[in-house]
Design an enzyme around this catalytic site. Sequence first.
Site, short mmCIF file in Angstrom:
data_model
loop_
_atom_site.label_atom_id
_atom_site.label_comp_id
_atom_site.label_asym_id
_atom_site.label_seq_id
_atom_site.Cartn_x
_atom_site.Cartn_y
_atom_site.Cartn_z
N TYR A 152 -3.98 -31.48 38.44
CA TYR A 152 -4.03 -29.93 38.38
C TYR A 152 -2.75 -29.37 37.73
O TYR A 152 -2.35 -28.42 38.15
CB TYR A 152 -4.09 -29.29 39.88
CG TYR A 152 -5.40 -29.51 40.58
CD1 TYR A 152 -6.53 -28.60 40.04
CD2 TYR A 152 -5.88 -30.61 41.30
CE1 TYR A 152 -7.77 -28.66 40.68
CE2 TYR A 152 -7.22 -30.78 41.64
CZ TYR A 152 -8.25 -29.94 41.56
OH TYR A 152 -9.61 -29.81 41.84
N TYR A 209 -15.42 -26.11 48.33
CA TYR A 209 -14.67 -27.42 47.53
C TYR A 209 -14.81 -28.59 48.35
O TYR A 209 -14.43 -28.66 49.46
CB TYR A 209 -13.38 -27.04 47.41
CG TYR A 209 -12.58 -28.16 46.58
CD1 TYR A 209 -12.77 -28.39 45.43
CD2 TYR A 209 -11.73 -29.01 47.39
CE1 TYR A 209 -11.98 -29.43 44.69
CE2 TYR A 209 -11.08 -30.01 46.78
CZ TYR A 209 -11.14 -30.17 45.48
OH TYR A 209 -10.60 -31.29 45.00
N ASP A 237 -17.61 -30.56 56.63
CA ASP A 237 -16.28 -31.32 55.87
C ASP A 237 -15.06 -30.66 56.49
O ASP A 237 -14.57 -29.63 56.25
CB ASP A 237 -16.16 -30.58 54.50
CG ASP A 237 -15.19 -31.26 53.54
OD1 ASP A 237 -14.33 -31.83 54.17
OD2 ASP A 237 -15.18 -30.97 52.38
N LYS A 294 -6.97 -36.18 54.63
CA LYS A 294 -5.72 -35.31 54.83
C LYS A 294 -5.19 -35.82 56.29
O LYS A 294 -4.10 -36.67 56.03
CB LYS A 294 -6.29 -33.91 54.64
CG LYS A 294 -6.66 -33.45 53.45
CD LYS A 294 -6.49 -31.99 52.81
CE LYS A 294 -6.57 -32.03 51.51
NZ LYS A 294 -7.82 -31.18 50.76
C1 LIG Z 1 -8.75 -31.46 49.70
C2 LIG Z 1 -10.27 -31.46 50.36
C3 LIG Z 1 -11.18 -32.50 49.74
C4 LIG Z 1 -10.85 -33.52 48.64
O1 LIG Z 1 -10.10 -34.43 49.37
P1 LIG Z 1 -9.06 -35.37 48.49
O2 LIG Z 1 -8.61 -36.20 49.32
O3 LIG Z 1 -8.13 -34.67 47.82
O4 LIG Z 1 -10.14 -36.10 47.65
C5 LIG Z 1 -12.45 -32.26 50.27
N1 LIG Z 1 -12.75 -31.29 51.16
C6 LIG Z 1 -11.99 -30.42 51.60
C7 LIG Z 1 -12.43 -29.20 52.51
C8 LIG Z 1 -10.74 -30.56 51.00
O5 LIG Z 1 -9.74 -29.39 51.48
#
Ligand SMILES: *Cc1c(COP(=O)(O)O)cnc(C)c1O
Length: 426
Positions: free
Chosen positions: A16, A143, A237, A266
């Site tokens: 990025y 996202y 998610d 994360k």
């Molecule tokens: C960061 C994020 C992703 C992608 O995760 P990566 O480990 O960066 O591939 C997917 N969904 C959400 C809600 C995110 O914040």
Amino acid sequence: MTTLSQRDQRHIWHPYTQMQTAGEPIAIVSGKGAELTSDAGDTYVDAISSWWTNLHGHGHPHIAARIAHQAATLEQVIFAGFTHAPAVELAEKLLALLPDNQNRVFYSDNGSTANEVAIKMAMQYWYNLGEERHTIIAFRDSYHGDTFGAMSISSRSAFTLPFVDLLFRVEFVDVPVPGQEEETLNQLEGLLRRGNVASFIGEPLLLGTAGMMMYTAEVLDSIISLCHKYDTLVILDEVLTGFGRTGKMFASDYLTAQPDIMCFSKGLTGGFLPMGITAATEVIYEAFLSDDKMKTFFHGHSYTANPLGCAAGLASLEVFKQENTLSKIAHIQARHDAFAERLVAHPQTSGIRVLGTVLAFEVGGGTSYFHNLRDKMYDYFIQQGVLLRPLGNTVYILPPYCITDAQLDAVYAAIEGMLGELTNWQ
Ligand SMILES: *Cc1c(COP(=O)(O)O)cnc(C)c1O
């Protein structure tokens, strides 16, 4: 002498980052708690948890020790035909915390893969049942990651523009921000009535990359119930929202309805190691059980269920208990609420909102990822020794839960200092 940052600039391509205009990256040599230290001896308060990953602080001794012990015991083993204690224990401990319909854990490497796995599971679930359901519904500003499937279910934006013709088709509904709830539910029902929807996928309560957009648990409950009325699967998610970020252990803890599939990454390992998990109900799992080999879930990554990542995940859950982390989270939320009241008084702020440990607001009117204030604000914060990375003109704080009152004060002071500078930049 050549610095680390200069050597970096010769060979490294950063995420990025427009490499032509990017400044020298700051070389970090160590991290402790919420603080990062550079090779020049400067310190930075990590007010965005190093891209939303870190929970209990950098270099947390308990997590570090658990990983070191695991590395010396079993660092990695193939996960087909084999298993190991960290993977089994993490599955047991995580499932005990999730909605009680969740009963299976599929491991992968990051948030994008956790989402890829989720949509493939949902699609193949219907395929295995012999039903023609191919449509996925997502939020317009969502996202879910940067791989092709994850891009397809994400907002069509500057990030996806070069690939837009190659992404599979997804139906979008508006994010049900306050005032927009009925409209979103109407859009959703219109799509669900077609009867070909495999699944809905959404980020619960908080859309991070969209600019920390927030919506209520009540409307998400309605969305889930509506999907289930039309036999459509629901994927939540929780890659960002999981592990305390929104004030409860999971955003889904605010709900009465239950999702069918959930994605984590994360904070899963406390922010120490890359790892993803996709959790699913037994009903979904059972649709893949068959004498017919073609109903197998043919998906896996070399490092599936890496023992170091699993050990870090277990250690992070232990820290939640040892340090009563949920009370630290409540403390941060209370401090954010108080700071939010100070922000309201400022003429150039708008949309001030708090959810758990996340505080966000807009400066200078409107919202745009390429807002001209963004870089000025970022540079100013760095000069103040605070790592804040505005999303366009959306400023947000998303700190590790170990952040001290003094460090949080420094973050608030940097934001107030920035607001004081605004008129010089406009
Ligand atoms: C960061 C994020 C992703 C992608 O995760 P990566 O480990 O960066 O591939 C997917 N969904 C959400 C809600 C995110 O914040």
